[in-house]
Design a protein around this motif. Structure first.
Motif, short mmCIF file in Angstrom:
data_model
loop_
_atom_site.label_atom_id
_atom_site.label_comp_id
_atom_site.label_asym_id
_atom_site.label_seq_id
_atom_site.Cartn_x
_atom_site.Cartn_y
_atom_site.Cartn_z
N PHE A 108 -35.51 0.37 9.81
CA PHE A 108 -36.16 1.64 10.06
C PHE A 108 -35.22 2.66 10.70
CE2 PHE A 108 -39.56 -1.42 9.76
CZ PHE A 108 -40.44 -0.76 8.91
N TYR A 109 -33.94 2.32 10.76
CA TYR A 109 -32.95 3.22 11.33
C TYR A 109 -32.97 4.55 10.60
CZ TYR A 109 -28.44 5.10 12.71
OH TYR A 109 -27.46 5.92 13.18
N ASN A 110 -33.06 5.64 11.36
CA ASN A 110 -33.07 7.01 10.83
C ASN A 110 -34.30 7.32 9.98
OD1 ASN A 110 -31.13 8.59 11.92
ND2 ASN A 110 -29.61 8.23 10.33
N CYS A 111 -35.36 6.61 10.14
CA CYS A 111 -36.60 6.87 9.39
C CYS A 111 -37.43 7.88 10.19
CB CYS A 111 -37.37 5.58 9.18
SG CYS A 111 -38.83 5.80 8.15
N THR A 112 -37.14 9.14 10.02
CA THR A 112 -37.77 10.18 10.83
C THR A 112 -39.19 10.52 10.40
OG1 THR A 112 -36.80 11.90 9.43
CG2 THR A 112 -35.55 11.22 11.39
N ALA A 113 -39.60 10.09 9.22
CA ALA A 113 -40.95 10.39 8.73
C ALA A 113 -41.99 9.36 9.15
CB ALA A 113 -40.94 10.51 7.21
N LEU A 114 -41.57 8.29 9.79
CA LEU A 114 -42.48 7.23 10.19
C LEU A 114 -43.38 7.72 11.34
CD1 LEU A 114 -43.21 4.24 9.70
CD2 LEU A 114 -41.59 3.66 11.52
N THR A 115 -44.70 7.67 11.13
CA THR A 115 -45.63 8.13 12.17
C THR A 115 -46.55 7.03 12.67
OG1 THR A 115 -47.25 8.86 10.52
CG2 THR A 115 -45.63 10.50 11.29
N ALA A 116 -46.79 6.00 11.85
CA ALA A 116 -47.70 4.92 12.26
C ALA A 116 -47.31 3.62 11.58
CB ALA A 116 -49.13 5.28 11.90
N VAL A 117 -47.60 2.52 12.28
CA VAL A 117 -47.41 1.18 11.73
C VAL A 117 -48.75 0.46 11.84
CG1 VAL A 117 -46.32 -1.06 12.10
CG2 VAL A 117 -44.97 1.01 12.27
N ILE A 147 -36.88 -6.05 18.38
CA ILE A 147 -36.52 -4.79 17.71
C ILE A 147 -35.28 -4.24 18.39
CG2 ILE A 147 -37.26 -2.45 17.16
CD1 ILE A 147 -40.16 -3.51 17.29
N LYS A 148 -34.26 -4.05 17.63
CA LYS A 148 -32.98 -3.59 18.16
C LYS A 148 -33.06 -2.13 18.61
CE LYS A 148 -31.20 -7.53 17.29
NZ LYS A 148 -31.29 -8.52 18.32
N THR A 149 -32.15 -1.72 19.45
CA THR A 149 -32.18 -0.39 20.06
C THR A 149 -31.94 0.75 19.07
OG1 THR A 149 -29.86 -0.61 20.67
CG2 THR A 149 -31.49 -1.22 22.33
N ASP A 150 -31.35 0.50 17.92
CA ASP A 150 -31.11 1.56 16.94
C ASP A 150 -32.34 1.89 16.11
OD1 ASP A 150 -28.52 1.89 17.76
OD2 ASP A 150 -27.66 0.64 16.19
N ASN A 151 -33.47 1.38 16.48
CA ASN A 151 -34.71 1.60 15.72
C ASN A 151 -35.72 2.41 16.52
OD1 ASN A 151 -34.34 0.14 13.18
ND2 ASN A 151 -34.02 -1.61 14.53
N SER A 186 -37.26 5.03 15.82
CA SER A 186 -38.42 5.43 15.00
C SER A 186 -39.50 4.36 15.04
CB SER A 186 -38.00 5.67 13.55
OG SER A 186 -37.07 6.71 13.48
N LEU A 187 -39.11 3.11 15.01
CA LEU A 187 -40.07 2.01 15.03
C LEU A 187 -40.58 1.75 16.45
CD1 LEU A 187 -41.50 -0.13 13.36
CD2 LEU A 187 -39.54 -1.63 13.70
N ILE A 188 -39.73 1.94 17.43
CA ILE A 188 -40.12 1.70 18.82
C ILE A 188 -41.12 2.76 19.29
CG2 ILE A 188 -39.25 1.69 21.20
CD1 ILE A 188 -36.60 0.54 20.00
N ASN A 189 -40.94 4.01 18.89
CA ASN A 189 -41.76 5.12 19.39
C ASN A 189 -42.96 5.46 18.53
OD1 ASN A 189 -39.98 5.48 21.57
ND2 ASN A 189 -38.61 6.70 20.31
N VAL A 190 -43.18 4.75 17.46
CA VAL A 190 -44.26 5.05 16.53
C VAL A 190 -45.61 4.60 17.11
CG1 VAL A 190 -44.18 2.85 15.30
CG2 VAL A 190 -44.84 4.90 14.07
N THR A 191 -46.70 5.21 16.65
CA THR A 191 -48.03 4.75 17.02
C THR A 191 -48.31 3.46 16.26
OG1 THR A 191 -48.81 7.01 17.36
CG2 THR A 191 -50.49 5.32 17.02
N ARG A 192 -48.69 2.42 16.99
CA ARG A 192 -48.95 1.12 16.37
C ARG A 192 -50.44 0.82 16.39
NH1 ARG A 192 -44.55 0.60 19.54
NH2 ARG A 192 -45.76 -0.23 21.27
N TYR A 193 -50.91 0.27 15.28
CA TYR A 193 -52.29 -0.18 15.16
C TYR A 193 -52.27 -1.67 14.88
CZ TYR A 193 -53.32 4.77 14.75
OH TYR A 193 -53.42 6.11 14.99
N TYR A 194 -53.11 -2.41 15.57
CA TYR A 194 -53.17 -3.86 15.45
C TYR A 194 -54.43 -4.25 14.69
CZ TYR A 194 -49.82 -2.99 19.09
OH TYR A 194 -48.76 -2.49 19.80
N TYR A 195 -54.30 -5.23 13.81
CA TYR A 195 -55.42 -5.62 12.95
C TYR A 195 -56.54 -6.28 13.74
CZ TYR A 195 -58.14 -7.60 9.23
OH TYR A 195 -59.17 -7.91 8.40
N SER A 196 -57.77 -5.89 13.40
CA SER A 196 -58.96 -6.53 13.96
C SER A 196 -60.03 -6.53 12.88
CB SER A 196 -59.47 -5.80 15.19
OG SER A 196 -60.61 -6.44 15.71
#
Length: 64
Positions: A1-10, A24-28, A30-40
């Motif tokens: 996900f490195y440089n994936c600036t369009a990522l808004t949610a996972v 998750i490595k530090t160069d990600n 976009s993935l670290i700061n994204v809004t995450r939703y967990y399955y239920s």
């Protein structure tokens, strides 16, 4: 996900605890700061970011 600036949610198919066990490595940023939703499968009774599949198989965020 490195440089994936369009990522808004996972929409993660696991729990928050399982997500936190992923290395998750530090160069990600976009993935670290994204809004995450967990399955239920059922509507959660506690606040948080949760999702499920609707009757058509589409991911839908639970309104908690």
């Amino acid at each position: 996900f490195y440089n994936c600036t369009a990522l808004t949610a996972v929409y993660y198919c696991g729990t928050e605890t399982e997500w936190n066990n992923i290395d998750i490595k530090t160069d990600n940023e976009s993935l670290i700061n994204v809004t995450r939703y967990y399955y239920s499968n059922t509507k959660p009774t506690t606040p948080g970011n949760y999702w499920h599949y609707d009757e058509n198989g589409n991911p839908v965020v639970w309104d908690v």
